[in-house]
Write a protein that holds these residues in place. Structure first.
Motif, PDB file in Angstrom:
ATOM      1  N   LYS A 178     -53.457  69.186  -3.518  1.00  0.00           N
ATOM      2  CA  LYS A 178     -52.971  70.354  -2.506  1.00  0.00           C
ATOM      3  C   LYS A 178     -51.297  69.363  -2.061  1.00  0.00           C
ATOM      4  O   LYS A 178     -51.950  68.219  -1.784  1.00  0.00           O
ATOM      5  N   TYR A 219     -45.618  67.279  11.690  1.00  0.00           N
ATOM      6  CA  TYR A 219     -46.526  68.874  11.614  1.00  0.00           C
ATOM      7  C   TYR A 219     -46.874  69.091  12.889  1.00  0.00           C
ATOM      8  O   TYR A 219     -47.032  68.914  13.495  1.00  0.00           O
ATOM      9  N   ASP A 270     -47.952  72.987  14.189  1.00  0.00           N
ATOM     10  CA  ASP A 270     -48.622  74.808  14.272  1.00  0.00           C
ATOM     11  C   ASP A 270     -48.861  75.639  15.229  1.00  0.00           C
ATOM     12  O   ASP A 270     -47.190  75.770  15.446  1.00  0.00           O
ATOM     13  N   CYS A 283     -50.331  69.370   6.951  1.00  0.00           N
ATOM     14  CA  CYS A 283     -49.698  71.344   7.257  1.00  0.00           C
ATOM     15  C   CYS A 283     -49.246  71.126   4.912  1.00  0.00           C
ATOM     16  O   CYS A 283     -48.260  70.889   4.827  1.00  0.00           O
ATOM     17  N   ASN A 338     -50.823  77.473   4.202  1.00  0.00           N
ATOM     18  CA  ASN A 338     -51.278  77.649   5.119  1.00  0.00           C
ATOM     19  C   ASN A 338     -50.104  78.350   6.501  1.00  0.00           C
ATOM     20  O   ASN A 338     -48.875  77.300   5.973  1.00  0.00           O
ATOM     21  N   SER A 339     -50.121  79.192   6.627  1.00  0.00           N
ATOM     22  CA  SER A 339     -49.189  80.084   7.288  1.00  0.00           C
ATOM     23  C   SER A 339     -49.494  79.792   9.003  1.00  0.00           C
ATOM     24  O   SER A 339     -48.298  79.726   9.897  1.00  0.00           O
ATOM     25  N   SER A 340     -50.803  79.372   9.587  1.00  0.00           N
ATOM     26  CA  SER A 340     -50.422  78.146  10.488  1.00  0.00           C
ATOM     27  C   SER A 340     -49.922  77.064  10.937  1.00  0.00           C
ATOM     28  O   SER A 340     -50.295  76.269  12.611  1.00  0.00           O
ATOM     29  N   CYS A 341     -49.082  76.403  10.191  1.00  0.00           N
ATOM     30  CA  CYS A 341     -48.510  75.176  10.385  1.00  0.00           C
ATOM     31  C   CYS A 341     -47.465  75.483   9.503  1.00  0.00           C
ATOM     32  O   CYS A 341     -47.055  76.036   8.323  1.00  0.00           O
TER      33      CYS A 341
END
Length: 596
Positions: free
Chosen positions: A527, A544, A546, A555, A559-562
């Protein structure tokens, strides 16, 4: 003596009807140089004189200076809009009462009825004659109305199948009072509906009134109503010019309901660009019972005109090159073609330095076809090119656009911009009282201080990505037809064929370009971690966080949460630590000045 341009001018506007001054008509514009009144302020069929007085009293001039100008404004007559609700061609039953409704008719010049100084009265006159089988025969059994509503009781037109034409003539009587003198005028309009009367019980169908024109680029909805008395009823929309829309659907009447309460709303969606501009389309809503032939269906039809956006216009920017926040550029548009009934056209002028999604508006919607403005500096990576833009609208809000460009360079530093801004705003706001210029200055200065650094490490076109625009030092999203990491990135985008050959996460690899994630670690596709812009300019560390700004371990891209953010050293500021303390303070000062 002295330079008068540095002193404020004072504007006084007056409106006259003949020689009578009308103090109640005042300008609503926030710019004192512009006279602006709301729609329907003036009476129809009247000539007004609009006069402006301009004065100045600068400290160095002992004699008061003044000037004046005037213009004659002739207001025409717009007539009457007459309409009969439910469609212009309907099939009804001899057994069922029907009411024709013309109450949506109105006077174009006085759509809200009577206004101060003018009393408006609408009158209605209905007429009727037979089309078939005995053309021209009178409707002797029908009592004709002189109101907005024409009632048709059962069997009042015919006891057998026949066709009739009913018309309503709407007259607007206008009584205008000027200095106690009454002036009366009138305008008329007639609307016609054709009724096909069938013997026996059939559903009752009507269609909601339609607009004068429908924009072809819009999502348009037609609404009709089906009233029914038998358990199973079929209905459909159809159009001869759009044969693919014909669909037959079934509705079932809930038990225990009476005829007047058994109804359903039937809508049809006209998708954008389904219609051709300039053509008229007739849509028919039909309904019939399961025990009847489709040929005996009750129908209601409406005809609408497809409206197209203005076309063939151009935008010219003069001069073709100049200096940011210094050169006065003339943006001028011309050549727009549209239906004469769609005029006047209105124009919004703007420009952008990198992306059309980041427009700086320099002139809001008006009928003016040109504007003079200063522009911000273009981006160095794009040859300092600034794209100028005009969006043009007709009265039905159908829109089109045109663009031009100019090369805009600058030697101004942020400190110079900060020093110049206060005097520029003061000159525009206090001395010239020019609200439009204030907006231009704020737009151009804010664009200048927020100019994105697009010195990308690899040309975006070689990555199959759109140009850098919103994220510093980063290419835009994938070009059409190419796929890769979503959003702004400096990773390559590929064709679907190329994507199918890339290695998935966990598979063996020798280089980043082997992997769909564009990350090869220890000969294995992994990743891809998000990175901070320009490695925080080497003046900070990347961390990183959140969505609550709390630190997190990793992160990954997607990943849209971080997100990855820079933790700058104490003397550096900005989203990627690109600003020194003095540069940071200058930008804060400029923003405060523009917002104060």
């Amino acid at each position: 003596s002295g330079n008068l341009s540095q002193y404020p001018l004072y504007f006084t506007w007056k409106v006259f009807n003949n020689l009578t001054y009308i103090p109640s008509i005042t300008s609503q514009s926030k710019d004192p140089r512009t006279f602006l009144v709301p729609s329907y302020t003036f009476n129809s069929s009247t000539i007004y004189t609009v006069q402006v007085f301009v004065t100045t009293s600068p400290p160095s001039v002992t004699t008061r200076l003044s000037g004046k100008g005037l213009v004659f404004v002739s207001i025409g007559s717009g007539g009457v809009y007459s309409t009969i609700a439910g469609g212009n061609l309907r099939t009804i039953s001899t057994n069922i009462p029907v009411t024709l409704d013309a109450s949506s008719s109105y006077d174009f010049d006085y759509p809200n009825g009577s206004e101060e100084g003018t009393v408006v009265v609408l009158t209605y006159s209905w007429s009727c004659y037979q089309l078939a089988p005995n053309y021209g025969s009178s409707c002797s059994q029908l009592s004709l109305s002189n109101t907005a509503y024409q009632k048709i009781p059962p069997f009042s037109l015919s006891t057998t199948s026949a066709n009739f034409s009913l018309a309503v003539t709407v007259t607007s009587i206008r009584m205008t009072y000027t200095d106690g003198v009454k002036t009366t005028s009138s305008v008329t309009s007639t609307s016609t509906i054709q009724l096909n009367v069938l013997a026996g019980i059939i559903p009752l169908v009507s269609v909601s009134p339609v607009k004068t024109k429908y924009n072809v680029e819009d999502d348009n909805i037609l609404t009709g109503y089906v009233y029914y008395a038998i358990n199973t009823t079929y209905f459909s929309w159809s159009s001869s010019l759009l044969p693919n829309i014909t669909t037959i659907k079934q509705i079932n009447k809930p038990s225990g309901q009476i005829y007047s309460n058994s109804s359903t709303v039937v809508q049809y969606r006209i998708l954008p660009y389904t219609m051709t501009p300039g053509l008229s389309y007739t849509f028919v809503l039909s309904a019939y019972y399961a025990n009847q032939l489709k040929s005996t269906a009750s129908t209601s039809s409406i005809t609408l005109l497809a409206n197209g956006a203005p076309t063939k216009g151009i935008l010219k920017t003069t001069p073709s090159q100049g200096y940011a926040l210094n050169t006065s550029f003339l943006l001028q548009t011309s050549g727009w073609v549209d239906d004469i009934t769609d005029f006047p056209l209105s124009y919004v002028f703007s420009y952008f330095t990198s992306s059309s999604s980041l427009l700086t508006v320099v002139a809001t919607s008006s009928t003016k076809t040109s504007v003079s403005t200063q522009l911000a500096q273009g981006n160095k990576q794009y040859g300092y090119q600034v794209t100028t833009f005009v969006q043009v609208y007709d009265i039905y809000a159908a829109s089109s656009n045109a663009s031009s460009s100019a090369v805009v360079t600058s030697t101004l530093t942020v400190s110079t911009l900060a020093a110049n801004l206060p005097s520029a705003l003061s000159q525009a706001l206090v001395t010239q009282q020019n609200a439009a210029l204030v907006n231009q200055l704020i737009g151009s200065y804010s664009t200048a201080i927020n100019l994105v650094n697009c010195a990308v490490p690899t040309p975006c076109s070689t990555l199959n990505r759109n140009p850098c625009s919103a994220t510093p030092l980063t290419c835009g999203s994938c070009m059409s037809g190419f796929y890769g990491i979503v959003g702004d990135s400096n990773t390559p985008c590929n064709t679907p064929t190329k994507l199918s050959t890339l290695k998935a996460i966990g598979q063996a690899c020798t280089k980043n370009s082997d992997c769909i994630s564009y990350q090869c670690t220890n000969n294995k596709c992994t990743k891809l971690l998000k990175t901070c812009i320009a490695s925080c300019s080497k003046y900070g560390s990347c961390r990183y966080v959140d969505t609550n700004n709390r630190n997190t371990t990793n992160c990954f891209v997607g990943n849209s949460s971080c997100s990855a953010v820079c933790n700058c050293s104490p003397t550096r500021f900005g989203s990627y630590c690109q600003l020194s303390y003095s540069q940071f303070q200058q930008q804060i000062t400029m923003r405060e000045q523009m917002c104060s």
